[in-house]
Write a protein that holds these residues in place. Structure first.
Motif, mmCIF file in Angstrom:
data_model
loop_
_atom_site.group_PDB
_atom_site.id
_atom_site.type_symbol
_atom_site.label_atom_id
_atom_site.label_comp_id
_atom_site.label_asym_id
_atom_site.label_seq_id
_atom_site.Cartn_x
_atom_site.Cartn_y
_atom_site.Cartn_z
ATOM 1 N N GLU A 230 -11.330 -4.820 -3.223
ATOM 2 C CA GLU A 230 -10.466 -4.853 -2.907
ATOM 3 C C GLU A 230 -10.135 -3.826 -0.914
ATOM 4 O O GLU A 230 -10.316 -3.561 -1.001
ATOM 5 N N PRO B 125 -6.608 -0.615 3.563
ATOM 6 C CA PRO B 125 -5.706 -0.600 4.953
ATOM 7 C C PRO B 125 -5.881 0.390 5.416
ATOM 8 O O PRO B 125 -6.742 1.785 5.580
ATOM 9 N N TYR C 16 -4.484 -9.181 -9.790
ATOM 10 C CA TYR C 16 -4.642 -7.053 -9.389
ATOM 11 C C TYR C 16 -4.462 -6.939 -11.320
ATOM 12 O O TYR C 16 -4.833 -5.391 -11.408
ATOM 13 N N GLN D 162 -2.327 9.234 -1.133
ATOM 14 C CA GLN D 162 -2.180 9.383 -2.818
ATOM 15 C C GLN D 162 -2.203 8.273 -3.266
ATOM 16 O O GLN D 162 -2.447 8.604 -4.415
ATOM 17 N N ASN D 163 -0.997 7.551 -2.569
ATOM 18 C CA ASN D 163 -0.021 6.965 -3.626
ATOM 19 C C ASN D 163 -1.336 5.756 -4.457
ATOM 20 O O ASN D 163 -1.440 5.193 -5.011
ATOM 21 N N CYS D 164 -2.763 5.626 -2.992
ATOM 22 C CA CYS D 164 -3.657 4.457 -3.966
ATOM 23 C C CYS D 164 -4.840 5.505 -4.807
ATOM 24 O O CYS D 164 -5.210 5.548 -5.881
ATOM 25 N N PRO E 258 1.270 1.172 -4.958
ATOM 26 C CA PRO E 258 0.409 2.153 -6.351
ATOM 27 C C PRO E 258 1.050 2.982 -7.639
ATOM 28 O O PRO E 258 0.619 2.875 -8.655
ATOM 29 N N THR E 259 1.988 3.680 -6.529
ATOM 30 C CA THR E 259 2.748 4.760 -6.689
ATOM 31 C C THR E 259 3.139 4.338 -8.427
ATOM 32 O O THR E 259 3.488 4.938 -9.803
ATOM 33 N N LYS F 164 -6.968 -5.942 -12.926
ATOM 34 C CA LYS F 164 -7.334 -4.743 -12.099
ATOM 35 C C LYS F 164 -6.940 -3.291 -12.556
ATOM 36 O O LYS F 164 -6.935 -2.372 -12.422
ATOM 37 N N LEU F 165 -5.560 -4.001 -12.426
ATOM 38 C CA LEU F 165 -4.633 -2.740 -12.295
ATOM 39 C C LEU F 165 -5.230 -1.949 -14.806
ATOM 40 O O LEU F 165 -5.242 -0.635 -14.982
ATOM 41 N N ARG G 86 1.171 3.711 -10.856
ATOM 42 C CA ARG G 86 0.305 4.154 -12.013
ATOM 43 C C ARG G 86 0.944 4.208 -12.364
ATOM 44 O O ARG G 86 0.852 4.804 -14.270
ATOM 45 N N LYS H 209 5.560 -1.922 7.259
ATOM 46 C CA LYS H 209 3.646 -1.891 7.433
ATOM 47 C C LYS H 209 3.069 -2.883 7.010
ATOM 48 O O LYS H 209 2.120 -3.957 7.592
ATOM 49 N N THR I 154 1.280 -1.493 -0.099
ATOM 50 C CA THR I 154 0.432 -0.167 -0.141
ATOM 51 C C THR I 154 0.893 1.391 -0.131
ATOM 52 O O THR I 154 0.493 2.178 -0.012
ATOM 53 N N THR I 155 1.810 0.907 -0.128
ATOM 54 C CA THR I 155 3.094 2.509 0.522
ATOM 55 C C THR I 155 3.421 2.533 -1.427
ATOM 56 O O THR I 155 2.581 3.457 -1.992
ATOM 57 N N ILE I 156 4.564 2.202 -1.923
ATOM 58 C CA ILE I 156 5.257 2.842 -3.172
ATOM 59 C C ILE I 156 4.881 2.232 -4.404
ATOM 60 O O ILE I 156 4.394 2.645 -5.575
ATOM 61 N N LEU J 24 -7.177 4.383 -8.842
ATOM 62 C CA LEU J 24 -6.210 3.071 -9.760
ATOM 63 C C LEU J 24 -7.196 1.858 -10.210
ATOM 64 O O LEU J 24 -6.700 1.215 -9.491
ATOM 65 N N GLY J 25 -6.999 2.118 -11.785
ATOM 66 C CA GLY J 25 -8.225 0.923 -12.508
ATOM 67 C C GLY J 25 -9.366 0.754 -11.023
ATOM 68 O O GLY J 25 -9.850 1.285 -10.238
ATOM 69 N N GLN J 26 -9.763 -0.634 -10.801
ATOM 70 C CA GLN J 26 -10.439 -1.445 -10.354
ATOM 71 C C GLN J 26 -9.441 -1.940 -8.664
ATOM 72 O O GLN J 26 -10.240 -2.604 -8.019
ATOM 73 N N LEU J 27 -8.478 -1.209 -8.409
ATOM 74 C CA LEU J 27 -7.634 -1.430 -7.434
ATOM 75 C C LEU J 27 -8.413 -0.842 -5.666
ATOM 76 O O LEU J 27 -7.807 -1.055 -5.345
#
Lengths: 216, 140
Positions: free
Chosen positions: B96, B99, A130, B45-47, A91-92, A133-134, A95, A170, A87-89, B55-58
């Motif tokens: 999804e 957290p 994944y 922001q990252n998600c 997704p960025t 969905k992305l 993206r 985390k 959940t940290t870097i 972000l997509g369907q995530l």
């Protein structure tokens, strides 16, 4: 009068030199290198620089099909390390990488390879979900699953990206967010921080430069 | 005449108090928005993206004002504890798990909530941290 002609000539010379420099722009080589004596096609011995090369690999892709380094033959590709529950870097990174993927979607010489570092949870079926969905479909962007040993060694020794398990983090893992650009000869030609839009923009500009090296 | 003057002074002072109250709320709103933006950048922001595009369907976008309105009393709980249920946003489903961010204090949750509900095309006004603290007390 002579002075003027001379200064115009020297200006032209400088411009010509500068433009010839940019034309020959080549991406750097990363990693270890050593000199080796090789024979060329005519059998003449010469000394050549040997650059660090990504070794052969074999993993399961998001369709649970055994996939090897052969799938990247004849292509330049972008490699990265991530995990789906990050959940940290990540997704960025993804993206931003989606932007690169969309730009080169129709170019058969470019592909994408993402390795999961979560060997416990990210089985191929998880990777498939994944990817969908992305918004990624098809074999142009591979999501690869492998044993901890094989993936971690490949990351640290070959792609020069630090990865690891960390119970204090985390999500349970830590890793660097580099997008690594590999050429058709499996050499490392660039590493871009996937969390920074300006570096990802640089990657977008460097891919055509790398492809241009093969058009001769 | 004197009575008139006293009356008008009284009315003016009441009006002044009301006006300054509104100002205080506007100031609070601005403060919450700017702190909320910093927390959003660091945690969300990252998600959910720089512009709340998701972000997509995530990860769902944060631009669905109807969803935000219907779930207004739950937003604080979602921010703090995450979400693990299927939701429908702008006619798409998202499954999804989100957290939680238990490290956020009540006022930080309030700041993020105010930022999200007043950005990305949303305009749903102020929530004080007293209100958010009450909401958080009722989380399931």
């Amino acid at each position: 009068m002579n002075k003027i002609i001379f200064s115009i000539a020297s200006c032209l010379l400088v411009v010509a030199l500068l433009s010839s420099c940019t034309q020959n722009k080549k991406l750097p080589y990363y990693g270890e290198r050593h000199a080796e004596t090789v024979r060329d096609a005519a059998g003449v011995e010469k000394i050549d620089t040997v650059y660090q090369t990504i070794p052969n690999w074999s993993f399961l892709n998001q369709d649970s099909v055994v996939t090897t380094n052969k799938s990247t033959d004849g292509k330049v590709y972008v490699a990265d390390f991530f995990f789906t529950s990050c959940t940290t870097i990540c997704p960025t990174m993804h993206r931003n990488l989606m932007g690169v993927y969309n730009e080169f979607k129709t170019n058969p010489d470019v592909s994408f390879v993402s390795h999961t570092i979560d060997f416990k949870y990210d089985k191929p079926s998880v990777l498939k979900k994944y990817a969908q969905k992305l918004g990624v479909d098809g074999p142009k962007w591979l999501f690869l699953y492998g044993s901890k040993d094989s993936v971690y060694t490949l990351a640290e020794k070959s792609y020069l990206v630090a990865v690891g398990e960390d119970s204090t983090a985390k999500d349970g893992y830590i890793h660097q967010g580099y997008l690594v650009l590999i050429d058709k000869d499996k050499h490392i030609r660039g590493a871009y921080d996937g969390t920074k839009p300006e570096e990802v923009e640089k990657l977008k500009q460097d891919i055509p430069l790398l492809l241009a090296e093969y058009k001769k | 005449m004197r009575r008139h003057i006293i009356r008008s002074v009284f009315i003016f002072s009441i009006a002044g108090i009301i006006a300054s109250c509104q100002n205080q709320e506007t100031i609070d709103l601005q403060n919450y928005l700017s702190s909320g933006k910093d927390i959003y950048k660091a945690k969300c922001q990252n998600c959910h993206g720089e512009n709340g595009e998701g972000l997509g369907q995530l990860a769902p976008p944060l631009t669905d004002s109807v969803f935000l309105k219907n779930n207004k009393a739950r937003l604080a709980c979602i921010i703090k504890n995450g979400l693990n249920e299927e939701i429908s946003i702008l006619d798409k489903t998202y499954k999804e798990k989100m957290p939680g961010f238990p490290e956020l204090t009540d006022i930080e949750v309030a700041q993020v909530k105010v930022f999200i509900t007043n950005s990305f095309g949303n305009n749903q006004g102020f929530s004080s941290y007293h209100q958010v603290a009450k909401e958080l007390g009722k989380c399931k």
